[in-house]
Design an enzyme around this catalytic site. Structure first.
Site, mmCIF file in Angstrom:
data_model
loop_
_atom_site.group_PDB
_atom_site.id
_atom_site.type_symbol
_atom_site.label_atom_id
_atom_site.label_comp_id
_atom_site.label_asym_id
_atom_site.label_seq_id
_atom_site.Cartn_x
_atom_site.Cartn_y
_atom_site.Cartn_z
ATOM 1 N N ARG A 200 2.897 -23.599 13.810
ATOM 2 C CA ARG A 200 2.267 -23.502 15.118
ATOM 3 C C ARG A 200 3.815 -23.597 16.014
ATOM 4 N NH1 ARG A 200 1.798 -28.124 11.322
ATOM 5 N NH2 ARG A 200 3.160 -30.052 12.383
ATOM 6 N N HIS A 260 3.858 -27.773 1.144
ATOM 7 C CA HIS A 260 3.029 -28.654 0.837
ATOM 8 C C HIS A 260 1.603 -27.385 0.321
ATOM 9 C CE1 HIS A 260 4.469 -32.008 2.838
ATOM 10 N NE2 HIS A 260 4.548 -31.667 3.819
ATOM 11 N N ASP A 311 10.144 -35.646 0.480
ATOM 12 C CA ASP A 311 9.289 -35.668 2.045
ATOM 13 C C ASP A 311 10.083 -36.221 2.588
ATOM 14 O OD1 ASP A 311 8.465 -34.706 4.099
ATOM 15 O OD2 ASP A 311 6.408 -34.196 3.593
#
Length: 444
Positions: A200, A260, A311
């Site tokens: 994105r 992920h 993360d």
């Protein structure tokens, strides 16, 4: 489980000989407890540590992201070096000896560049100070979302510091940074990798350009299918899933680490397996952000390597990440023992190092002498079979951490920096004084 191993280590920090049952010799560093290969953190955003303890009670990934933008907006090179030094020191005392830093806070808040790669070299200096091996993943971030016809939505004002003008501008900056890092830092200490923030944030035309120009052999990471909304947007814009889009442009390969990889189709699983890619799970972050449970066992069975990262650092503890990987599968499938303790250690150590383009840590000749020792007699571990410590130990049980044959941490204290909690308190206070995060959420 072997006892009394004496390791011989060369000047590069590589194990050259291992003698089981040997007595220590004068001058030897003796590690007490059960010794394992150290952990390799395959996904980190150092500045997210600012958010620990004040973003966990409500909302979703997208509301959390608003607070993350506010934290990013406060950073300067000097402040980031202070914060990252503290975060990296926390990693070292917890058992991590290398980290893949997924870095996209490149520029000043208005998008103007800092001289001489100021933010990137700040992270590199922080890693040197903490004694952790850094793979700096310089991240391409060009768009604020999917647009029509494969184009991207322009970056919002708060995203300007993440971006470059276009793919070629990022590639040119990457080449300049590569030369600067090589000139100033030992490659065993600091190396450069690449990342695409997400499909994105990198329009399709840019993906094609990057696929053609990015040097071969450079580790490449990407946030992939973390949210269903990302998948839906990608399908609407391109007709493909994020994995399918990467495949279209030849970006699926053994050097790719898909971070992920939570919401994958069966076809996505097959493509990642055929490519021999790595999936980097960050179980404590994925739980905190309510991302969902990825299909870890199915990825493994498809031929995808599994690595682990901390993360956003809601937790900095490789033992908890290992345990959460197995527990996630138990919750998802209703079965115990999907991953053996040996597989969990491999994900935390070998696979994470490979995702950084580094040699695996361990106690065998040819391995990097990066080790963590754990106390088998603590209130958490007492009575544990040594082979099952992955399911009982925590970072609080780590008694020693060795990087390249040198002692870097002992009983929660960094060998040169002292108590990371002191560093963190000072760094967080400095961030809070500069941060635009609303007063009601500040740390007291």
């Amino acid at each position: 489980m072997r006892r009394g191993i004496r390791l011989t280590v060369d000047s590069a920090g590589t194990v050259t000989a291992a003698a089981p049952g040997a007595a220590p010799e004068p001058g030897d560093l003796v590690l007490a407890g059960v010794v394992f290969p150290a952990a390799a953190n395959a996904h980190s955003h150092a500045f997210h540590r600012v958010l620990r303890g004040r973003t966990h009670t409500a909302g979703d990934f997208w509301s959390w992201r608003e607070q993350m933008y506010a934290a990013a907006g406060s950073l300067t090179p000097e402040l980031y070096e202070q914060l990252a030094t503290a975060v990296f020191a926390e990693m070292v005392v917890s058992g991590y000896t290398s980290v893949a830093e997924f870095h996209y806070v490149h520029h000043a808040p208005d998008g103007s560049p800092y001289p001489e790669h100021g933010m990137e070299t700040a992270l590199a200096r922080a890693a040197v100070a903490a004694g952790i091996r850094l793979t700096l993943l310089d991240t391409c971030y060009l768009a604020g979302g999917f647009g029509s016809g494969g184009s991207g939505v322009p970056l919002e004002p708060r995203q300007q510091r993440f971006g470059d003008a276009d793919a070629d501008a990022w590639l040119d900056r990457f080449a300049s940074l590569q030369a600067a890092v090589a000139a100033s830092f030992d490659p065993e200490q600091v190396s450069l990798g690449a990342a695409l923030h997400s499909v994105r944030a990198v329009p399709e035309a840019a993906l094609a350009r990057i696929a053609g120009r990015l040097p071969a052999g450079i580790p490449l990471h990407i946030h992939l299918s973390e949210q269903p909304q990302e998948n839906a947007g990608c399908l609407a814009a391109t007709g493909l899933t994020p994995t399918g889009l990467l495949h279209r442009h030849g970006l699926l390969s053994r050097r790719l680490s898909a971070v992920h990889a939570t919401h994958l189709t069966d076809a996505d699983l097959a493509l990642l397996g055929e490519a021999g890619a790595t999936a980097v799970f960050c179980p404590t972050t994925e739980a905190d952000l309510a991302d969902g449970l990825g299909r870890a066992a199915e990825l493994r069975n498809a031929g995808v390597a599994l690595a682990l990262g901390s993360d956003q650092h809601a937790v900095v503890d490789p033992w908890q990440e290992m345990r959460a990987l197995e527990y996630g599968e138990r919750l998802r499938t209703g079965k115990r023992g999907t991953f053996t303790p040996a597989e969990l250690h491999f994900a935390a150590s070998d696979a994470g190092a490979a995702a950084q383009g580094r040699a695996a840590p361990g106690l065998e000749p040819g391995k990097t002498c990066d080790l963590m020792a754990v106390n088998p007699h603590s209130v958490r571990t007492a009575g544990s079979d040594p082979g099952q410590l992955a399911l009982t130990a925590t970072a609080a049980d780590v008694t020693a951490v060795v990087v390249g044959g040198r002692l870097r941490a002992e009983n929660g204290r960094h060998a040169t920096l002292g108590d990371p909690a002191v560093l963190l308190r000072a760094a967080l206070a400095a961030v809070d004084s500069a941060s635009p995060i609303p007063e009601g959420t500040r740390r007291r």
